[in-house]
Design a protein around this motif. Structure first.
Motif, PDB file in Angstrom:
ATOM      1  N   GLY A 162       0.419  -1.304   0.031  1.00  0.00           N
ATOM      2  CA  GLY A 162      -0.623  -0.010   0.268  1.00  0.00           C
ATOM      3  C   GLY A 162       0.611   0.948   0.192  1.00  0.00           C
ATOM      4  O   GLY A 162       1.876   1.151   0.918  1.00  0.00           O
ATOM      5  N   HIS A 163       0.267   1.803  -0.634  1.00  0.00           N
ATOM      6  CA  HIS A 163       1.150   3.827  -0.266  1.00  0.00           C
ATOM      7  C   HIS A 163       0.252   4.461  -0.553  1.00  0.00           C
ATOM      8  O   HIS A 163      -1.349   4.156  -1.043  1.00  0.00           O
ATOM      9  CB  HIS A 163       1.882   3.871  -1.670  1.00  0.00           C
ATOM     10  CG  HIS A 163       3.129   2.366  -2.163  1.00  0.00           C
ATOM     11  ND1 HIS A 163       4.082   3.519  -0.910  1.00  0.00           N
ATOM     12  CD2 HIS A 163       3.131   1.671  -2.301  1.00  0.00           C
ATOM     13  CE1 HIS A 163       4.887   2.405  -0.943  1.00  0.00           C
ATOM     14  NE2 HIS A 163       5.279   1.256  -1.861  1.00  0.00           N
ATOM     15  N   SER A 164       0.721   6.041  -1.142  1.00  0.00           N
ATOM     16  CA  SER A 164      -0.380   7.173  -0.674  1.00  0.00           C
ATOM     17  C   SER A 164       0.391   8.315  -0.670  1.00  0.00           C
ATOM     18  O   SER A 164       1.538   8.077  -0.976  1.00  0.00           O
ATOM     19  CB  SER A 164      -1.034   7.089   0.825  1.00  0.00           C
ATOM     20  OG  SER A 164      -0.733   7.070   1.547  1.00  0.00           O
ATOM     21  N   THR A 209       1.809   6.644   3.689  1.00  0.00           N
ATOM     22  CA  THR A 209       1.008   4.822   4.563  1.00  0.00           C
ATOM     23  C   THR A 209       2.064   4.929   6.103  1.00  0.00           C
ATOM     24  O   THR A 209       3.335   5.231   5.767  1.00  0.00           O
ATOM     25  CB  THR A 209       0.941   4.642   3.520  1.00  0.00           C
ATOM     26  OG1 THR A 209       0.332   4.561   2.264  1.00  0.00           O
ATOM     27  CG2 THR A 209       1.044   2.930   3.868  1.00  0.00           C
ATOM     28  N   HIS A 239       8.363   4.565   4.673  1.00  0.00           N
ATOM     29  CA  HIS A 239       7.878   5.284   3.279  1.00  0.00           C
ATOM     30  C   HIS A 239       9.247   6.580   2.955  1.00  0.00           C
ATOM     31  O   HIS A 239       9.023   7.035   1.380  1.00  0.00           O
ATOM     32  CB  HIS A 239       6.213   5.274   3.401  1.00  0.00           C
ATOM     33  CG  HIS A 239       5.811   4.457   2.982  1.00  0.00           C
ATOM     34  ND1 HIS A 239       5.145   3.380   1.729  1.00  0.00           N
ATOM     35  CD2 HIS A 239       5.411   2.818   3.759  1.00  0.00           C
ATOM     36  CE1 HIS A 239       4.948   2.562   2.565  1.00  0.00           C
ATOM     37  NE2 HIS A 239       4.753   2.420   3.659  1.00  0.00           N
ATOM     38  N   MET A 292       9.741   8.393  -0.505  1.00  0.00           N
ATOM     39  CA  MET A 292       8.744   8.801  -1.276  1.00  0.00           C
ATOM     40  C   MET A 292       8.174  10.656  -0.328  1.00  0.00           C
ATOM     41  O   MET A 292       7.734  10.816   0.506  1.00  0.00           O
ATOM     42  CB  MET A 292       7.418   8.194  -0.250  1.00  0.00           C
ATOM     43  CG  MET A 292       7.668   6.259  -1.047  1.00  0.00           C
ATOM     44  SD  MET A 292       6.082   5.151  -1.487  1.00  0.00           S
ATOM     45  CE  MET A 292       4.802   5.992  -2.297  1.00  0.00           C
ATOM     46  N   CYS A 310       3.863   9.900   0.505  1.00  0.00           N
ATOM     47  CA  CYS A 310       3.374   8.932   1.323  1.00  0.00           C
ATOM     48  C   CYS A 310       3.186   8.955   2.517  1.00  0.00           C
ATOM     49  O   CYS A 310       3.590   9.611   3.958  1.00  0.00           O
ATOM     50  CB  CYS A 310       4.458   7.605   1.478  1.00  0.00           C
ATOM     51  SG  CYS A 310       3.301   5.935   1.175  1.00  0.00           S
TER      52      CYS A 310
END
Ligand SMILES: [Cu+2]
Length: 477
Positions: free
Chosen positions: A266-268, A309, A315, A320, A307
């Motif tokens: 999962g990432h965001s 997450t 992350h 990120m 990110c």
């Protein structure tokens, strides 16, 4: 619900069975057959639990099967501990009530990645010793996502080293020790190193593109790149680069970013410049998914994105993070050159998995850098002409440590940071500033005119961090 019972019939890992699993009937048949064998008292020597006992033949199996439901909430299993009689079999239903995927590795078995809102049931085999399980998603174990099976009664063997699970990365439990993954290159080695073309990051900041709507794609990938001279490791990237792309616009512009997750976890993304409810746009998305994150930039300055997450430290440490630069409505003062430097720590780790989660959790970084690589602007300096005026934007993406940005031989006649000018050319020319101080997530810019030719060094004036790589050169011709 169908619960397949019994160990794998070969050396393969057992199938974690999702409720959506389509071949339930055959599993049920196989499971019932194996259960019958257990009831008949035949010792299942292929069971990983039995293999781990000090003398498997001496341990009587109770034949009992214990079934437990474990809910995942945040970075924990609820409950995170179960007691079972020695020799009994443990079947777990794992229900993911968190907002990102998780799994569980236990007793040599690993479930599939369980998506938010989904559940799997799996047979963790027979237990004759206390055993620790954990989530294998990067960083989750270091955040405390562990599950303990405690056996009671009988002659349970003390847990073997392999069964405690601490062999994942030998030596990484000693957060205060030397990094077991790599020789950290010293400054001399860094200065003599060839800079990988892929790793070099152009510090030149381009003007904002024309137009008031900026439509961009952010593709998240996980790739192996050079993060320090001679050291390659996995990084998690927005559009294949660390830091991520520097976005630029002006007050009032709309940014519409399509985030697509082409990674394995999962990432965001969280844009600090966006004043929006975090719930939907900052959601963690599973591999293969995408979302659209739209915001109007109402306030100018340099803003972090990253990110979001968990664990965010990992992350971000894996690459990120990046900058959004918003120009004020009336524009900025004229300069000859603009540069952008994103400062960060570097945590070395294994090539295949990247920054070591336990070291990140302990805040134990090995190197520092501007724009993704230690000392890269010593290896390839910024070059300008005498008499030219430059604006250098600096953003600290951390994840943890402050930056005291300084240029040897220069005084900043203009400094902007976090919504205000602290000194400004033309307002009080009898003073100036020697540093731009930035906590993690803070950003700003300095302006300076270099009148005399020479080599001017820019550093994080937290000197040990300069010596770890937050150090570069501006050559004035
Ligand atoms: Cu991420």
């Amino acid at each position: 619900m169908t619960i397949p019972v019994g160990p794998p019939t070969s050396g393969d890992r057992p199938a974690p069975v999702a409720e959506k699993y389509t071949d339930r009937v055959s599993w049920l048949v196989i499971g019932l057959a194996i259960a019958a064998v257990v009831i008949l008292g035949v010792t299942l020597t292929s069971s990983p639990g039995a293999e781990r006992a000090s003398s498997p033949a001496a341990v009587a199996q109770s034949g009992e099967t214990v079934t437990e439901t474990i809910r995942i909430e945040g970075m924990s299993y609820q409950p995170n501990r179960v007691e079972i009689p020695t020799g009994s079999r443990l079947v777990l239903e794992l229900v993911n009530e968190d907002n990102q995927p998780h799994d569980l590795t236990l007793n040599g078995y690993t479930t599939e990645l369980v998506a938010p809102g989904e559940a799997v049931t799996f047979d963790a085999g027979v237990f004759t010793a206390d055993t620790e399980g954990w989530c294998t998603v990067a960083g989750h174990r270091a955040q405390g996502m562990v599950f303990d099976v405690v056996v009671t009664g009988g002659t349970a063997a003390p847990p073997a080293a392999a069964a405690t699970g601490h062999d994942m990365h030998a030596g990484t439990g000693q957060a205060d020790g030397a990094n077991p993954f790599a020789e950290v290159p010293g400054p001399a080695a860094r200065l003599s190193a060839e800079l990988d073309e892929q790793a070099w990051f152009d510090p030149v900041l381009e003007p904002a593109p024309t137009g008031t709507v900026h439509e961009l794609e952010f593709n998240v990938t996980e790739e192996i790149r050079e993060v320090a001279p001679g050291h390659r490791q996995a990084q998690w990237l927005f559009n294949g680069q660390a830091p991520g792309p520097t976005l630029r616009g002006k007050v009032g512009d709309t940014f519409r970013i399509t985030l697509r997750n082409d990674g394995t976890m999962g990432h965001s993304v969280d844009f600090h410049v966006g004043e929006v409810s975090p719930d939907a746009p900052m959601a963690t998305i599973a591999p293969g998914e995408s979302l659209v994150y739209e915001f109007v930039a109402r306030r100018w300055g340099i803003w972090m994105y990253h990110c979001a997450t968990a664990p965010m430290s990992l992350h971000i440490a894996n690459g990120m993070a990046g900058a959004v630069i918003i120009d004020p409505p009336a524009g900025l003062d004229a300069v000859d050159h603009e540069y952008a430097l994103v400062g960060h720590e570097i945590f070395l780790g294994p090539e295949d998995t990247g920054a070591d989660a336990e070291r990140v959790n302990a805040g134990q970084y090995d190197l520092t850098g501007f724009n993704g690589f230690p000392n890269q602007y010593d290896l390839r300096p910024i070059e300008i002409d005498a008499g030219q005026r430059v604006r250098i934007w600096v953003l600290n993406v951390g994840p943890d440590n402050p930056i005291s940005f300084h240029i040897v031989g220069a005084i900043f006649d203009t400094v902007f940071s976090e919504g205000r000018y602290t000194v400004r050319d033309g307002l009080d020319d009898a003073t100036g500033a020697q540093v731009l101080p930035l906590l993690p997530a803070q950003g700003g810019f300095v302006e300076v005119t270099f009148d005399e030719p020479g080599t001017y060094t820019f550093v994080n004036h937290i000197m040990t961090d300069a010596e770890k790589g937050q150090h570069g050169s501006i050559i004035v011709r």
